[in-house]
Design an enzyme around this catalytic site. Structure first.
Site, PDB file in Angstrom:
ATOM      1  N   THR A  66       0.817  -1.219   0.000  1.00 43.00           N
ATOM      2  CA  THR A  66       0.000   0.000   0.000  1.00 43.00           C
ATOM      3  C   THR A  66       0.847   1.264   0.000  1.00 43.00           C
ATOM      4  OG1 THR A  66      -1.788  -1.106   1.133  1.00 43.00           O
ATOM      5  CG2 THR A  66      -1.751   1.263   1.347  1.00 43.00           C
ATOM      6  N   ASP A  99       1.787  -6.680  -4.439  1.00 44.01           N
ATOM      7  CA  ASP A  99       0.980  -6.727  -3.224  1.00 44.01           C
ATOM      8  C   ASP A  99       1.610  -7.854  -2.402  1.00 44.01           C
ATOM      9  OD1 ASP A  99      -2.281  -6.144  -2.398  1.00 44.01           O
ATOM     10  OD2 ASP A  99      -1.253  -7.848  -1.473  1.00 44.01           O
TER      11      ASP A  99
HETATM   12  N1  ASP Z   1      -2.489  -5.726   0.480  1.00 42.84           N
HETATM   13  C1  ASP Z   1      -1.431  -4.828   0.862  1.00 42.84           C
HETATM   14  C2  ASP Z   1      -0.138  -5.609   0.915  1.00 42.84           C
HETATM   15  O1  ASP Z   1       0.104  -6.322   1.833  1.00 42.84           O
HETATM   16  C3  ASP Z   1      -1.761  -4.218   2.183  1.00 42.84           C
HETATM   17  C4  ASP Z   1      -0.727  -3.284   2.727  1.00 42.84           C
HETATM   18  O2  ASP Z   1       0.277  -2.958   2.146  1.00 42.84           O
HETATM   19  O3  ASP Z   1      -0.972  -2.815   3.833  1.00 42.84           O
HETATM   20  O4  ASP Z   1       0.637  -5.503  -0.001  1.00 42.84           O
END
Ligand code: ASP
Length: 343
Positions: free
Chosen positions: A13, A57
């Protein structure tokens, strides 16, 4: 001297932007990240970066990616004072645990961070997390040694030991915690290090990287009502060498003869089964209840207060380096790099 820091950007994210067409988050280019955090320049560090192409991700993280991160660190180990790994939060604790086993005799900081809100958003936590992670990666102790000499997760106002950490919230800025270990630093007006909790290594030992990881391991989560068919199906998954068995409370499991018999047969088949509690805090105590005692008698080993993330990656590491049978049992029951409390 100007601190030299290498940022390894894997995705998550922290580096995401909104797709204008769909409204969902997608990864973007690292140069964008630096544009969004001009304050980084004010630190006065020499900062270089390496980025995953494409950024991912962290739900897509795999042992091959951990090998890539370890390579980036090992290849640049002598050139930098510290390393900041930008990573999605979802599997951050697995990556932190895996790296802690792979990077042996580590004497420099590996600070993993990410964010709950994309760095481009007004209320982002990514900016603070990145800046604090850089400061910790550059921090020196009184005698000039790196303040942090281990793999750690920086998130919001805490620094946690990586192989003790668990993601605890999908919504809160304080998304991580080490339920069985104190924090390594508290971030307030200053960065307050908890020195007794930090690992101190002998810098005379050169870094040794162990890249090999065995993927034939798995996690089984017990639940009331699990059937014999389901249990046997999971325990006897083809090719599986090691199982992290997540049990109730202090390491308890059903006492039905069919359950005990199936687990006993799985142990006799040569599979290493490690008992880890489903509770966030506390330890497996097989002797406390008959239900734990009966499980221990099958050959299941107590994982004491290790997290699921550390247990799984430790198994990958131990089988990966070629250990088997008693070799794995001996190594898995003793702390290798602070991942469990010594007996
Ligand atoms: N889905 C994202 C990831 O783990 C969530 C995050 O970065 O907080 O890459």
């Amino acid at each position: 001297m100007q601190p030299r820091i290498l940022i390894i950007y894997t995705g998550g994210t922290i580096g995401m932007i909104e797709d204008p067409h769909t409204g969902s988050l997608k990864p973007f280019d690292f140069s964008h990240l630096m544009e969004n955090v001009p304050k980084v320049e004010m630190l006065g560090y020499k900062i270089d970066n390496i980025q995953f192409a494409p950024p991912i991700d962290s739900s897509d993280m795999s042992p091959e990616h951990w090998q890539d991160i370890a390579h980036s660190i090992a290849d640049n180990y002598d050139k930098y004072d510290g390393f900041v790994v930008l990573h999605g939060t979802d599997t951050m604790a697995y990556t932190a645990s895996a790296l802690s086993f792979m990077l042996q005799y580590l004497a420099k900081p590996i600070i993993i961070t990410g964010s709950q809100l994309p760095i481009g958003e007004v209320r982002t936590d990514g900016e603070e997390n990145l800046i604090t992670a850089l400061q910790i990666a550059a921090a020196r102790g009184r005698d000039g040694h790196p303040m942090v000499q281990e793999v750690a997760i920086l998130f919001n106002n805490y620094l946690w030991r990586g192989n003790r950490a668990t993601k605890r919230s999908a919504d809160h800025f304080n998304a991580f915690r080490t339920y069985n270990y104190p924090y390594l630093a508290h971030i307030g007006l200053g960065i307050d290090y908890h020195e007794e909790a930090l690992t101190m290594r002998n810098p005379a030992e050169p870094l040794k990287v162990e890249y090999r990881l065995e993927p034939s391991v798995m996690v089984i989560d017990l639940f009331p009502g699990i059937s014999e068919t389901t249990l046997r199906h999971l325990l006897f998954t083809p090719q599986i060498k090691g199982i992290v068995l997540r049990t109730f409370g202090a390491g308890n499991a059903p006492t039905s003869p069919w359950f005990i018999q199936a687990v006993k047969e799985a142990c006799e088949s040569g599979r290493i089964i490690l008992n880890v509690t489903q509770c966030h805090n506390g330890s497996v105590h097989p002797e406390r209840y008959v239900a734990g005692d009966m499980l221990a008698a099958t050959g299941v080993i107590s994982g004491r207060d290790i997290t699921t993330e550390a247990a799984l990656t430790k198994m990958m590491h131990l089988f990966g380096i070629g250990l088997s049978g008693q070799g794995v049992i001996d190594a898995i029951t003793r702390p290798l790099c602070g991942e469990m409390t010594p007996r």
